[in-house]
Write a protein that holds these residues in place. Structure first.
Motif, PDB file in Angstrom:
ATOM      1  N   GLN A  47      -4.359  -3.653   4.768  1.00 30.18           N
ATOM      2  CA  GLN A  47      -4.799  -3.892   3.550  1.00 30.18           C
ATOM      3  C   GLN A  47      -4.783  -5.243   2.998  1.00 30.18           C
ATOM      4  OE1 GLN A  47      -1.937  -4.430   1.122  1.00 30.18           O
ATOM      5  NE2 GLN A  47      -3.203  -5.131  -0.216  1.00 30.18           N
ATOM      6  N   TYR A  66      -3.700  -1.856  -7.448  1.00 35.60           N
ATOM      7  CA  TYR A  66      -4.352  -0.689  -6.962  1.00 35.60           C
ATOM      8  C   TYR A  66      -5.812  -0.313  -7.468  1.00 35.60           C
ATOM      9  CZ  TYR A  66      -5.675   4.082  -5.944  1.00 35.60           C
ATOM     10  OH  TYR A  66      -6.260   5.524  -5.592  1.00 35.60           O
ATOM     11  N   SER A  93       0.673  -1.254   0.015  1.00 35.20           N
ATOM     12  CA  SER A  93      -0.133  -0.188   0.086  1.00 35.20           C
ATOM     13  C   SER A  93       0.859   1.429  -0.057  1.00 35.20           C
ATOM     14  CB  SER A  93      -1.070   0.002   1.432  1.00 35.20           C
ATOM     15  OG  SER A  93      -0.318  -0.142   2.493  1.00 35.20           O
TER      16      SER A  93
END
Length: 427
Positions: free
Chosen positions: A179, A308, A114
């Motif tokens: 994440q 992403y 991330s």
């Protein structure tokens, strides 16, 4: 091509600021200026030193800095960082303490992809290496991965975790931080159907967005507010000519860093102004509190664009994990198939990134897991970072996680009955 030009423009600006800092520091440090009683030269040298270090750190992968460990025998043992599985987009590495007996707890830390390197979990690793065999996912900077290696999205990430778990074996205890929590849950469910004997003993999910809509934050609001087209137009660029990954579509680390710092711009500005004053007065050092924090915070990595974008679309917008509709390689992953892996969630009451309620949603998805295999915990005073580092982790959360690991260390037996109304344990 305009995206590649933009990427190179950002790198040019970074490089120029690093050069300006180095130049100012060198010029203001000439011995002859010491004969002039003007504090402006001392300030200029300090500004240059802080500026050069700041912009130089943005492209450097931090070192783990874990070289020795003092064992119960009172001796310092070398810590060897050894790759176990090496892949184009990330490795599985082991912190092997030389000369120490193998520890009974085998722990896999799943680090987030991330924007920061896995070294962000350095303090977590240090706290666990005391009495655990620690493994961690070490994700690579996308700018250094040639286009010929292909794509890497959340399905590929999940399959990487599946392969890592198969390599480590069923006596593994997994701790997923932030994440990767939803994808680690999906990887465990994937194994439950494909290779049940390769499932880990326990799974601890720390501050992960299992159901982002369970508790709104600025992150979830942003995810719903922008369209995928807007996101791709604003955030995605091609790696420039300087790096091996030239031409690869990425979410650039420098762009991520700008977003990180804008959230607390005043605080960061004051921190750097204070550091310049400390350097001017001769009170700063190479490893003082400011440099320790920002050497890590400023070191950012590019993310593959497809990773992403698929994270935003499938995890946040569509809620595929939250709705138990996640698909990997054309196969629907049913989280309800997890029946033997103990699952614990950890949240911070003051977490403004993954608010309380988002992570504990995992327990409701584990419909095939008996109540005795479920647990949750909320740390009252912890924010997002505090639930895996700092005093909240060391004093409160780590002991509970290790207790949970020990309670589920034995090989599980398939339950005879499935719980239809799961209850959350108190610890």
């Amino acid at each position: 091509m305009r995206y590649m030009a933009t990427y190179d423009l950002m790198e040019t600006i970074r490089n120029t600021n690093q050069w300006l800092g180095a130049t100012a520091s060198a010029m203001a440090s000439y011995p002859m200026f010491s004969m002039v009683p003007n504090p402006a030269f001392a300030w200029m040298a300090a500004w240059g030193e802080v500026t050069e270090r700041t912009f130089q750190r943005m492209i450097v992968k931090p070192d783990w800095g874990i070289r020795t460990f003092t064992c119960e025998d009172g001796k310092d043992h070398l810590v060897n960082i050894e790759p176990v599985v090496e892949r184009p987009f990330g490795d599985l590495i082991h912190f092997n303490v030389s000369g120490r007996e193998t520890q009974p707890r085998k722990v896999l830390l799943v680090a987030p992809m991330s924007g920061h390197y896995a070294t962000l979990l350095r303090s977590t690793v240090k706290s666990l290496i005391v009495n655990c065999e620690v493994y961690i996912t070490d994700w690579h900077n996308a700018r250094d991965i040639p286009v010929s290696e292909g794509k890497f999205d959340i399905e590929d990430y999940t399959l990487y975790l599946v392969d890592f778990l198969k390599e480590l074996g069923p006596d593994t205890h997994v701790i997923a931080v932030c994440q990767p929590a939803p994808l680690t849950l999906a990887a465990t469910a994937y194994l439950a159907e494909e290779d049940p004997k390769a499932q880990p003993r326990s799974l601890t999910l720390i501050g992960g967005p299992i159901n982002p809509n369970a508790a709104a934050t600025e992150v979830t609001d942003f995810g719903h507010r922008v369209t995928m087209g807007q996101l791709e137009e604003m955030m995605i660029q091609r790696v420039g000519f300087k790096y091996p990954g030239v031409g690869r579509m990425v979410y650039p680390g420098l762009l991520q860093l700008a977003s990180f710092m804008s959230m607390n711009g005043d605080r960061h500005s004051k921190a750097f102004a204070d550091q310049i004053q400390r350097v001017t007065r001769g009170e700063a050092s190479d490893h003082d509190a400011h440099n320790r924090f920002y050497d890590e915070y400023l070191a950012v990595m590019d993310m593959p664009a497809e990773f992403y974008l698929s994270t935003v679309e499938r995890i946040f917008k569509n809620g595929e994990i939250a709705n138990n509709e996640f698909v990997v390689n054309g196969r629907k992953v049913d989280i309800g198939k997890i029946t033997t892996v103990a699952v614990k969630t950890v949240e911070g009451a003051k977490d403004d990134i993954t608010a309380p309620g988002q992570c504990v949603a995992a327990l409701d998805l584990c419909t095939g897991l008996p109540d005795s295999k479920k647990a949750s915990y909320v740390e009252p005073e912890a924010g997002h970072y505090g639930i895996f580092a700092g005093k909240s982790w060391r004093n409160n959360i780590r002991p509970l996680v290790l207790e949970f690991i020990d309670a589920n260390a034995d090989a599980p037996k398939e339950p005879s009955k499935r719980s239809t109304k799961p209850k959350i344990a108190a610890v």
